[in-house]
Design an enzyme around this catalytic site. Structure first.
Site, PDB file in Angstrom:
ATOM      1  N   GLU A 164       0.627  -1.240   0.029  1.00  0.00           N
ATOM      2  CA  GLU A 164       0.082  -0.381   0.054  1.00  0.00           C
ATOM      3  C   GLU A 164       0.868   1.368  -0.146  1.00  0.00           C
ATOM      4  O   GLU A 164       0.863   1.826   0.970  1.00  0.00           O
ATOM      5  CB  GLU A 164      -0.857   0.006   1.039  1.00  0.00           C
ATOM      6  CG  GLU A 164      -1.643  -0.994   1.469  1.00  0.00           C
ATOM      7  CD  GLU A 164      -3.147  -1.063   2.291  1.00  0.00           C
ATOM      8  OE1 GLU A 164      -2.842   0.358   3.567  1.00  0.00           O
ATOM      9  OE2 GLU A 164      -4.242  -1.379   1.919  1.00  0.00           O
ATOM     10  N   GLU A 345      -5.779  -8.696   0.358  1.00  0.00           N
ATOM     11  CA  GLU A 345      -6.585  -8.272   1.583  1.00  0.00           C
ATOM     12  C   GLU A 345      -7.432  -7.677   1.530  1.00  0.00           C
ATOM     13  O   GLU A 345      -8.037  -7.142   0.316  1.00  0.00           O
ATOM     14  CB  GLU A 345      -5.688  -6.360   2.431  1.00  0.00           C
ATOM     15  CG  GLU A 345      -4.788  -7.260   3.141  1.00  0.00           C
ATOM     16  CD  GLU A 345      -3.669  -5.733   4.156  1.00  0.00           C
ATOM     17  OE1 GLU A 345      -4.446  -4.849   4.588  1.00  0.00           O
ATOM     18  OE2 GLU A 345      -2.699  -5.687   3.717  1.00  0.00           O
TER      19      GLU A 345
HETATM   20  C1  PNW Z   1      -4.482  -2.096   5.168  1.00  0.00           C
HETATM   21  N1  PNW Z   1      -8.293   3.588   4.763  1.00  0.00           N
HETATM   22  O1  PNW Z   1      -3.978  -0.705   5.886  1.00  0.00           O
HETATM   23  C2  PNW Z   1      -2.951  -2.362   5.610  1.00  0.00           C
HETATM   24  O2  PNW Z   1      -2.330  -2.924   4.498  1.00  0.00           O
HETATM   25  C3  PNW Z   1      -3.337  -3.525   7.469  1.00  0.00           C
HETATM   26  O3  PNW Z   1      -1.935  -3.894   7.262  1.00  0.00           O
HETATM   27  C4  PNW Z   1      -4.128  -2.561   7.887  1.00  0.00           C
HETATM   28  O4  PNW Z   1      -4.504  -3.943   9.213  1.00  0.00           O
HETATM   29  C5  PNW Z   1      -5.485  -3.036   7.594  1.00  0.00           C
HETATM   30  O5  PNW Z   1      -4.963  -2.351   6.059  1.00  0.00           O
HETATM   31  C6  PNW Z   1      -6.833  -2.963   7.958  1.00  0.00           C
HETATM   32  O6  PNW Z   1      -6.916  -1.135   8.049  1.00  0.00           O
HETATM   33  C7  PNW Z   1      -5.141   0.452   5.042  1.00  0.00           C
HETATM   34  O7  PNW Z   1      -8.054   4.185   5.025  1.00  0.00           O
HETATM   35  C8  PNW Z   1      -5.492   1.576   6.778  1.00  0.00           C
HETATM   36  O8  PNW Z   1      -8.625   3.349   3.630  1.00  0.00           O
HETATM   37  C9  PNW Z   1      -6.247   2.512   5.873  1.00  0.00           C
HETATM   38  C10 PNW Z   1      -6.958   2.240   4.821  1.00  0.00           C
HETATM   39  C11 PNW Z   1      -7.112   1.830   3.973  1.00  0.00           C
HETATM   40  C12 PNW Z   1      -5.710   0.674   4.194  1.00  0.00           C
END
Ligand code: PNW
Length: 439
Positions: A164, A345
């Site tokens: 990401e 994911e």
């Molecule tokens: C991902 N958003 O992060 C990460 O790859 C993981 O480590 C994390 O635990 C998981 O999603 C859940 O949050 C994100 O704001 C963080 O849209 C923020 C966003 C999306 C994914």
């Protein structure tokens, strides 16, 4: 509804990341990471939580491997903590760190679980941060060196470079809510370019040294929509699509940043000046697999502000919209060159859910996963080459700035005892894996 059967070879997996589950941050020669530093500052993480212990996976590797086998997982996506392997982010290798990941990969192989390794899931060595972190072009070179070490050390076919990049850019550098806690758009987009450069450099290294293996990025994609038709939101939606999706997909797939987004960036960042001759050729090194991470869409009003049209989960950024996953997958098919896709994911948080009998009935998670997998099935029927699906996450874990309150696991972790209890979603997933069809 007709039976929704998945291909026999479909990879049913679960994902985690190092800082979120391992703990043991000061053991066996691990160096410091920017998340150790960030989490130590009061106010940065809810309840003052840190990854120092997390789910104690570093000490419970055998138990966790057996857990994966008991659920029938066919794939496991994990990340390597760079500072465990290279404590200072460059030079000397810490053998104990390498050995941990070798034991993990061996343990997966013994249990017939396919490994997918992520090189960078946000835990940058602190020493590299002190040299400028992702704002320093040299970090991309350091990343390529570290990647080469891992490619030689682990017998793993499938690799992911950067987890990401968008979240690093936005949360880490624009909004300052993740490490390294910078709030500066100018610097954010410089970091973006170097993250993509790191992705491309590592991909080249793999292709040169290990033909036959596969590599790609893990991109969080957010389909963008007008909340209401005919409100004049279309330009805002396209702009947002640039910032969320095309800014990452275009350079990797086509070798050019999207012009509209780059022009917008040029007004706020010196980033365009940092693009040197040849960089985009490196960034567009052909990828062998695309990791897609899907959580939520973005619906925009006429002013371009995000609005919610559907129920949200415990974390209110996550608006639940399974159709967005179908739209994302089919958009990839129609707008970009074909590569095998893996959903690296997808998942949903919930507060602690232990029932009086000690069991965990997470029916909402079962619905969420079922509805999103139905969207994946629809995309397969549309001819999108989706090879597998990794639920986020195997275990409850350190949810970054949210600490331990938001639980994404299909397996519950009691942090007081480190006891693992499969939730009803894990048992549902186990049955789905064995039948191959959504009931
Ligand atoms: C991902 N958003 O992060 C990460 O790859 C993981 O480590 C994390 O635990 C998981 O999603 C859940 O949050 C994100 O704001 C963080 O849209 C923020 C966003 C999306 C994914």
């Amino acid at each position: 509804m007709p039976e929704q059967r998945f291909p026999d070879e479909f990879v049913w997996g679960a994902a985690t990341s190092a800082y979120q589950i391992e703990g043991a941050t000061e053991e066996d020669g691990r160096g410091r990471s920017i998340w150790d530093t960030f989490a130590a500052v009061p106010g940065n993480v809810k309840n003052g939580d840190t990854g120092a212990v997390a789910a104690d996976h570093y000490h419970r590797l055998g138990e966790d491997l057996d857990l994966m086998a008991s659920l029938g997982l066919r794939g496991y996506r994990f990340s390597i903590a760079w500072p465990r392997v290279q404590p200072d982010g460059a030079g000397a290798v810490n053998q104990a760190g390498l050995d941990f990941y070798r034991r993990l990969v061996d343990g997966l192989r013994e249990r017939g679980v396919h490994p997918m390794a992520t090189l960078f899931h946000w835990d940058l060595p602190q020493a590299l941060q002190e040299a400028g972190g992702w704002e320093n072009r040299d970090t991309a070179e350091r990343f390529a060196d570290y990647a080469a070490i891992m490619f030689d050390a682990l017998e793993v076919r499938d690799w992911l470079t950067i987890n990401e990049p968008k979240t690093v850019v936005d949360c880490g550098y624009r909004w300052g809510i993740h490490a390294p806690g910078v709030q500066d758009e100018g610097r954010a987009f410089v970091a973006l370019h170097h993250l993509l450069l790191a992705h491309g450099r590592a991909s080249r290294v793999l292709h040169e040294a290990h033909p036959g293996r596969r590599i790609g990025p893990a991109l969080n994609l957010h389909p963008t929509y007008a909340a209401e038709p005919f409100t004049g939101a279309d330009a805002a939606v396209w702009h947002q699509d640039g910032l969320e999706n095309r800014l990452y997909l275009d350079p990797i797939f086509t070798g050019a940043y999207p012009e509209d987004t780059l022009a917008w960036i040029a007004e706020r960042s010196p980033m365009p000046d940092r693009i040197l001759d040849g960089d985009l050729a490196v960034i567009s090194e052909p990828i062998d697999v695309l990791g897609v991470q899907y959580y939520t869409p973005h619906f925009l009003d006429a002013e371009g502000n995000r609005v919610h049209k559907h129920p949200t989960a415990q974390l209110d950024w996550l608006e639940i919209y399974p159709r967005g996953l179908y739209d994302t997958l089919t958009r990839l098919k129609y707008d970009y060159p074909a590569v095998p896709i893996v959903i690296t994911e997808n998942g949903v948080p919930a507060p602690d859910e232990v029932g009086p009998d000690g069991g965990v009935a997470d029916g909402e998670r079962v619905s969420f996963l079922r509805d999103h997998l139905a969207a994946v099935h629809d995309a397969l029927a549309e001819g999108v080459p989706v090879e597998g699906y990794y639920v986020w996450s195997l275990l409850d874990n350190f949810e970054w700035a949210e600490g331990y309150d938001a639980r994404f696991g299909i397996v519950h972790v009691d942090y007081a005892t480190q006891r693992r209890t499969p939730k009803s979603s894990a048992l549902w997933y186990r049955d789905l894996i064995s039948s191959g069809r959504l009931a």
